[in-house]
Write an enzyme that holds these catalytic residues in place. Structure first.
Site, short mmCIF file in Angstrom:
data_model
loop_
_atom_site.label_atom_id
_atom_site.label_comp_id
_atom_site.label_asym_id
_atom_site.label_seq_id
_atom_site.Cartn_x
_atom_site.Cartn_y
_atom_site.Cartn_z
N THR A 138 -24.21 10.63 -66.26
CA THR A 138 -23.10 11.21 -65.94
C THR A 138 -21.80 11.07 -67.03
O THR A 138 -21.88 9.91 -67.65
CB THR A 138 -22.71 10.44 -64.48
N ASP A 139 -20.93 11.99 -66.58
CA ASP A 139 -19.54 11.97 -67.49
C ASP A 139 -18.87 10.63 -66.97
O ASP A 139 -18.19 10.03 -67.88
CB ASP A 139 -18.75 13.11 -67.13
N GLU A 140 -19.15 9.77 -65.84
CA GLU A 140 -18.49 8.70 -65.41
C GLU A 140 -18.86 7.56 -66.37
O GLU A 140 -18.01 6.55 -66.08
CB GLU A 140 -18.82 8.31 -63.71
N TYR A 191 -21.00 1.93 -59.49
CA TYR A 191 -21.84 3.16 -59.82
C TYR A 191 -21.73 3.51 -61.39
O TYR A 191 -23.09 3.43 -61.83
CB TYR A 191 -21.52 4.20 -59.08
N LYS A 195 -24.88 3.18 -64.06
CA LYS A 195 -25.17 4.37 -64.82
C LYS A 195 -25.29 3.91 -66.35
O LYS A 195 -26.07 4.31 -67.35
CB LYS A 195 -24.76 5.56 -64.61
P1 NAD Z 1 -28.88 12.53 -54.71
O1 NAD Z 1 -28.18 11.15 -54.26
O2 NAD Z 1 -28.57 13.60 -54.14
O3 NAD Z 1 -30.30 12.24 -54.98
C1 NAD Z 1 -30.80 10.78 -55.25
C2 NAD Z 1 -32.37 10.99 -54.96
O4 NAD Z 1 -33.06 9.80 -55.62
C3 NAD Z 1 -32.65 11.16 -53.56
O5 NAD Z 1 -33.81 12.08 -53.45
C4 NAD Z 1 -33.15 9.59 -53.16
O6 NAD Z 1 -34.19 9.81 -52.11
C5 NAD Z 1 -33.91 9.28 -54.62
N1 NAD Z 1 -33.89 7.84 -54.85
C6 NAD Z 1 -33.11 7.05 -54.56
N2 NAD Z 1 -33.31 5.74 -54.99
C7 NAD Z 1 -34.68 5.89 -55.31
C8 NAD Z 1 -35.70 4.84 -55.85
N3 NAD Z 1 -35.49 3.69 -55.76
N4 NAD Z 1 -36.92 5.41 -55.99
C9 NAD Z 1 -37.15 6.81 -56.05
N5 NAD Z 1 -36.32 7.51 -55.52
C10 NAD Z 1 -34.99 7.26 -55.21
O7 NAD Z 1 -28.33 12.52 -56.26
P2 NAD Z 1 -27.76 13.85 -57.15
O8 NAD Z 1 -26.36 14.26 -56.69
O9 NAD Z 1 -29.03 14.55 -56.94
O10 NAD Z 1 -27.86 12.97 -58.67
C11 NAD Z 1 -29.14 12.79 -59.36
C12 NAD Z 1 -28.77 12.13 -60.71
O11 NAD Z 1 -27.85 12.85 -61.34
C13 NAD Z 1 -28.25 10.83 -60.52
O12 NAD Z 1 -29.11 9.96 -61.37
C14 NAD Z 1 -26.98 10.88 -60.76
O13 NAD Z 1 -26.52 9.70 -61.20
C15 NAD Z 1 -26.82 11.98 -61.83
N6 NAD Z 1 -25.44 12.64 -61.71
C16 NAD Z 1 -25.35 13.08 -60.46
C17 NAD Z 1 -23.90 14.14 -60.71
C18 NAD Z 1 -23.48 14.92 -59.34
O14 NAD Z 1 -22.36 15.62 -59.42
N7 NAD Z 1 -24.19 14.97 -58.14
C19 NAD Z 1 -23.13 14.25 -61.58
C20 NAD Z 1 -23.57 13.39 -62.68
C21 NAD Z 1 -24.73 12.75 -62.87
O1 TDX Z 2 -13.67 12.55 -48.91
C1 TDX Z 2 -13.67 12.43 -50.01
N1 TDX Z 2 -12.35 12.89 -50.54
C2 TDX Z 2 -11.71 12.90 -51.94
O2 TDX Z 2 -10.75 13.07 -52.07
C3 TDX Z 2 -14.48 12.51 -50.90
C4 TDX Z 2 -16.02 12.04 -50.70
C5 TDX Z 2 -14.04 12.41 -52.33
N2 TDX Z 2 -12.81 12.77 -52.80
C6 TDX Z 2 -12.40 12.88 -54.28
C7 TDX Z 2 -12.97 11.80 -55.07
C8 TDX Z 2 -13.08 12.31 -56.43
O3 TDX Z 2 -11.93 12.37 -57.26
O4 TDX Z 2 -13.12 13.97 -54.40
C9 TDX Z 2 -13.73 13.82 -55.85
C10 TDX Z 2 -15.05 14.15 -55.94
O5 TDX Z 2 -15.60 12.84 -55.31
P1 TDX Z 2 -17.24 12.79 -55.05
O6 TDX Z 2 -17.85 14.22 -54.57
O7 TDX Z 2 -17.53 11.46 -54.27
O8 TDX Z 2 -17.89 12.66 -56.58
P2 TDX Z 2 -17.38 11.73 -57.94
O9 TDX Z 2 -16.98 10.54 -57.32
O10 TDX Z 2 -16.54 12.72 -58.91
O11 TDX Z 2 -18.83 11.51 -58.43
C11 TDX Z 2 -19.54 12.56 -58.39
O12 TDX Z 2 -19.73 12.90 -60.07
C12 TDX Z 2 -20.27 12.31 -60.80
C13 TDX Z 2 -21.13 12.24 -57.95
O13 TDX Z 2 -21.08 11.81 -57.01
C14 TDX Z 2 -21.81 11.27 -59.18
O14 TDX Z 2 -23.12 10.97 -58.63
C15 TDX Z 2 -21.66 11.83 -60.33
O15 TDX Z 2 -22.11 10.78 -61.47
#
Ligand code: NAD
Ligand code: TDX
Length: 396
Positions: A138-140, A191, A195
């Site tokens: 992730t970018d985080e 988190y 990562k």
């Molecule tokens: P999500 O939370 O929607 O999905 C995670 C999945 O992993 C779920 O299906 C969950 O059941 C499974 N899981 C959790 N723990 C597990 C374990 N111990 N063993 C097997 N399965 C398990 O997450 P997402 O948003 O789809 O993110 C997927 C990946 O991308 C993550 O690694 C996250 O860090 C990364 N990521 C997400 C975002 C975003 O914007 N959503 C951005 C950057 C990186």
């Molecule tokens: O209720 C809310 N109100 C609000 O203002 C929530 C849930 C979030 N926010 C803000 C926090 C963040 O600045 O919105 C922005 C986005 O929040 P999230 O959807 O929780 O995402 P973020 O914290 O940016 O992280 C996401 O992007 C990077 C994913 O959840 C991560 O898994 C990924 O690594």
């Protein structure tokens, strides 16, 4: 025929990746999904895909050496894509340990099993050809950037990148600096610290054991099947169900939004064409302040309801109440990162990838998807999934 082991494939990005693979490669590939089905994973998300002969599923934990080892022995994947993770920053603030266990130790277990299974007999660091382990990061991990501009400014990219991204004319930014692959890692939440640990152990397996790995670091994804704890689906769900809209602080934090299918395409390109051991940033060229995202969703739902009265029964409040007055500015997230901005120049110039979907088009598709798929929303927010999450804590 390439074989993909996709962990976390019942979650948001993993499921969209599975769908992308099947749309793109059809029966020329096979897929094994490994997912623990925590609160964030839902089999309904990949129900159609699981009916196919070339897709199989195991419910299991990436930390479980026996389960993962058995899948490697029986399925013998060419590609491992490790999406499985605890992914929500707010939950990591409440429960940091679960994040360290799943995200770091789970990744280390996946790497260990890949190493054991892929090693050429009689060698210590030579692997069977065609194997690749991709860690989804992730970018985080890069920490937080300052927001320097009040309003988004046009983004100047190199001539080479502009040529690749010629389909996009809407590139803009809130600051002069962006994250590149060389930006020092500086995570600020439990988190993102977890990562980062996963990234470092992945690179260590490459340096120490020669394991063929890649890491992709993407910005905030959005699109169908996004769990409604994250900003965009939470706001959509709250508007429909008659709740108010919580915006942390003043809503000025900036995220770089990437349409999930564009991300899926990038992952497959890195698996097939990326240089071994390299990190690739994957971004949307699409920075937006949270408050503007929330306002865009309010406007989009309002317009779609006006234009399609058939959607009206989904709205549990009068349409004329769907206004910016629904926004509540609430207590800020502790340590809230101000701005993320990914520079995807490396993947653009090396592999020819760029984020194809303009935000205007992507957000409309996303809102429409939620309106058309309310049974999915009801299923993922049901008590059954919340209970499973509690169980996960007590099992470890
Ligand atoms: P999500 O939370 O929607 O999905 C995670 C999945 O992993 C779920 O299906 C969950 O059941 C499974 N899981 C959790 N723990 C597990 C374990 N111990 N063993 C097997 N399965 C398990 O997450 P997402 O948003 O789809 O993110 C997927 C990946 O991308 C993550 O690694 C996250 O860090 C990364 N990521 C997400 C975002 C975003 O914007 N959503 C951005 C950057 C990186
Ligand atoms: O209720 C809310 N109100 C609000 O203002 C929530 C849930 C979030 N926010 C803000 C926090 C963040 O600045 O919105 C922005 C986005 O929040 P999230 O959807 O929780 O995402 P973020 O914290 O940016 O992280 C996401 O992007 C990077 C994913 O959840 C991560 O898994 C990924 O690594």
């Amino acid at each position: 025929m390439k074989k993909y082991l996709v962990t976390g494939g019942a979650g948001f990005i993993g499921a969209n990746f599975v769908k992308y693979l099947l749309d793109t490669h059809g029966d020329e590939i096979s897929i094994h999904v490994l997912d623990a089905l925590t609160y964030a994973g839902n089999l309904m998300t990949i129900a159609d895909e699981l009916k196919r002969d070339n897709v199989e599923f195991t419910r299991g934990d990436i930390l479980d050496a026996e389960t993962v080892g058995r899948i490697f022995d029986e399925f013998d994947p060419d590609y491992v894509v490790n999406f499985a993770a605890e992914s929500h920053v707010d939950r990591s603030i409440e429960h940091p340990r679960l994040f360290l266990e799943t995200n770091i130790l789970g990744t280390q277990n996946m790497l260990d099993q890949a190493r054991r299974s892929w090693l050429m007999p009689g060698t210590k660091d030579t692997y069977r050809p065609g194997k690749r382990f991709l860690q989804i990061s992730t970018d985080e991990v890069y920490g937080s950037l300052p927001r320097e501009f009040d309003t988004p400014q046009p983004l100047a990219v190199s001539a080479e990148v502009a040529k690749v991204a010629s389909g996009r004319t809407d590139l803009h930014t809130f600051g002069k600096e962006m994250f590149t692959e060389d930006t020092p890692l500086a995570p600020r939440s439990p988190y993102s610290a977890a990562k980062t640990g996963a990234d470092l152990i992945t690179l260590a397996y490459h340096e120490t054991y020669g394991l063929p790995v890649n890491i992709t670091r993407c910005s905030n994804n959005y699109g169908p099947y996004h769990f409604p704890e994250k900003l965009i689906p939470l706001i959509i769900n709250n508007i429909l169900t008659g709740r108010r809209l919580p915006v942390y602080g003043r809503g000025e934090n900036v995220r770089d939004w990437l349409y999930v299918t564009d991300h899926a395409k990038a992952i497959d390109m890195v698996l097939r064409h990326g240089r071994v051991g390299e990190v690739y940033n994957v971004g949307g060229f699409n920075e937006a302040a949270n408050i503007d995202i929330v306002r865009t969703i309010i406007d989009t739902i309002s317009r779609l309801m006006h234009d399609n009265p058939g959607y009206m029964p989904l709205l549990k409040r009068p349409l004329d109440e769907v206004t910016y007055d629904l926004i509540d500015f609430v207590t800020d997230r502790p340590g809230h990162d101000m701005r993320y901005a990914i520079d995807p120049s490396k993947i653009a110039t090396e592999l020819g990838w760029y984020p194809e979907t303009p935000f205007k088009e992507g957000i409309e598709k996303t809102v429409r998807w939620y309106l058309d798929n309310q049974p999915w929303m009801e299923s993922v927010t049901s008590g059954e999934y919340q209970n499973y999450y509690r169980q996960m804590y007590s099992d470890r």
